[in-house]
Structures are given as C-alpha cells and as structure tokens.
Design an enzyme around this catalytic site. Structure first.
Site, PDB file in Angstrom:
ATOM      1  N   ASP A  85      41.037  67.995  66.695  1.00  0.00           N
ATOM      2  CA  ASP A  85      39.979  68.115  65.684  1.00  0.00           C
ATOM      3  C   ASP A  85      38.668  67.522  66.204  1.00  0.00           C
ATOM      4  O   ASP A  85      37.599  68.141  66.093  1.00  0.00           O
ATOM      5  CB  ASP A  85      40.449  67.384  64.414  1.00  0.00           C
ATOM      6  CG  ASP A  85      39.351  67.216  63.383  1.00  0.00           C
ATOM      7  OD1 ASP A  85      38.767  68.232  62.980  1.00  0.00           O
ATOM      8  OD2 ASP A  85      39.070  66.072  62.988  1.00  0.00           O
ATOM      9  N   GLU A  89      44.355  73.247  66.461  1.00  0.00           N
ATOM     10  CA  GLU A  89      43.750  71.954  66.826  1.00  0.00           C
ATOM     11  C   GLU A  89      44.640  71.206  67.819  1.00  0.00           C
ATOM     12  O   GLU A  89      44.150  70.613  68.783  1.00  0.00           O
ATOM     13  CB  GLU A  89      43.544  71.089  65.578  1.00  0.00           C
ATOM     14  CG  GLU A  89      42.452  71.598  64.664  1.00  0.00           C
ATOM     15  CD  GLU A  89      42.337  70.783  63.384  1.00  0.00           C
ATOM     16  OE1 GLU A  89      41.248  70.781  62.795  1.00  0.00           O
ATOM     17  OE2 GLU A  89      43.338  70.161  62.964  1.00  0.00           O
TER      18      GLU A  89
END
Lengths: 151, 151
Positions: free
Chosen positions: A50, A125
C-alpha cells in the site's frame, strides 16, 4: 510452487528464475488470509505494498504536474488513501481480476466471490509489497507504470 | 545559499558537496509557503516526503515485528497517517524544532510562531522529499533511522 512461478512470470512480464527466498515471498503474497496463522498470509505484505504504491503514485503526479499545488496533487492522490476513499481499491481489484490472480492463489476458505474487491485489491497490494522487498523500488515502479499509471 | 548548505550539512551529518540541482531542491525544502508562487515553496516536496517517511516506517515495523498482524502494524503506524491522527506531525515538528530549522528557512511572512507544529512538520517532510528525490530511498532511510526510528 509451480502456480506461483507461473503467476509471477505473467505478472512481471518475463520468465526470471527465482531464488527460494523470493519464491517464499511471492507464495505469501498469493496466500489468502483465510489460511493458517496471521503471519502466513498476504496481509502484512499488503501493508507494505500500500505504501509502496502510494509513494510511486505521488512521485508520478509530482513529476507529471510541475505546476500543480500540493492541494491539487493531494486531491488527485486521495483515491490512493484507503482511509478517505475506496476508489483506488476498486482500481487495484479490477487489475487483479484481469490478471485472474485468484486462480493462482492458495485459498482455504472459498466462500467469498472471486470478484471480491477486498481480496483482489489486497492481493494486488501484497504483490507490490513482495516485489518491492525482493526486487526493490525501481522494479515495483516499472510494474506500477505498466498496471496502474498506464504509461 | 550558504544557510541552505549549512543546514543540510547539519541535517545529513556530513559536509557533502552539492550539485546546483540538489541545492535548488534543498532551498525549496527550506522555503516557507508564505513565499512566492505555490510552486516555489516546500509543500509539494512535503507531499512526497510524507509518503517516503510512511514507507520507511512501515518497512521498519514489518521487519521489527515479524509476529505482528497487519492490524497490529496498522495501529502502530496510524500516527503516520495525517488523515487519522496528528501525533506523527507533532513528532516531526519536535525534531525539526530541535534542528532549529526555521532559523535556516526563507520565510517572508514571519507572523507565525517559530514552534508552529504545521510549519515545522511540513518542513521536516519536505526535507525527506528533497533527500529522496536527490539522493534516493536508502539515504532517506538512514536519516529516518537517525531522526525518527531512533536506531
């Protein structure tokens, strides 16, 4: 591991050979959180990925729009901040679904839908977390340019 | 530029020589937003530095706590997310104040207090943006270890 190798070749766009340590990391990125202990699935890697994606996207906007203020940059980047919106999650999920990533994953609990936004986005992610930790920021950036920034 | 050089030597902890392009970037990091056009002060660099620091802090936590779940990692990292809390801003400001950064800055509007949390924290982030863009992630990481992670 063969499924993991096949997916990573597809994702990276080449047929690199992987060290054992790399493969373990990619396997982890492709292990759903319904599996095993909390340390044996992809959520910790998604935590890294992320912020890797966020930095890459911000740097891209910074370079692309030299005349934008911080406010303009932030508004555009907002979608990358999951605490503000879920737009970026949807975008990541869409790419992961297109890559058909769930087919290559280790999933014990199959009760969720294969188009689940959260599972697909988190795996996307996690893959960036794994690539960053094994291959570095520049390779993660190249992949982001290919999949996210449409360069 | 002499003030900029002096501050950067102090901040980096060495007496590197800088290329003109680097110096321009550091000068920008040390230019307050009361100055000039929106592109001639440190806020765009703070936009980058914020995400550089976030990635470095997350990777640090990931490595330091191999048995923490994503939830535990996120709770600890939350302070780094300005949309959730201002704790991290206070921490950055405290370090910047200790470095006496405002003394070295180009500030046209002097009406704010020199212990202003926002000004100091933003400048701290901008410095990390500038170091990352000129010297790369590893040098930014070394500085974060020195100033933020107390390694």
């Amino acid at each position: 591991m063969e499924k993991v190798v096949r997916f990573m070749h597809k994702f990276l766009g080449n047929d690199s050979e992987f060290k054992d340590k790399e493969l373990e990391m990619y396997k982890l990125a492709l292990t759903h959180s319904s599996n095993n202990s909390p340390f044996n699935h992809n959520q910790r890697l998604a935590f890294i990925g992320d912020s890797v994606l966020r930095l890459i996207i911000r740097e891209h906007l910074y370079n692309k729009y030299p005349n934008w203020t911080k406010g303009q940059l932030s508004d555009t980047a907002k979608g990358t901040d999951k605490t503000i919106g879920i737009e970026q999650n949807k975008k990541y999920a869409k790419i992961a679904i297109k890559l058909n990533v769930l087919e290559y994953m280790d999933i014990q609990n199959q009760s969720f839908e294969s188009d689940s936004t959260i599972t697909n986005a988190e795996t996307f992610e996690a893959l960036f977390g794994a690539v960053y930790l094994t291959r570095g920021l520049e390779e993660a950036r190249q992949l982001a340019e290919k999949y996210v920034l449409n360069k």
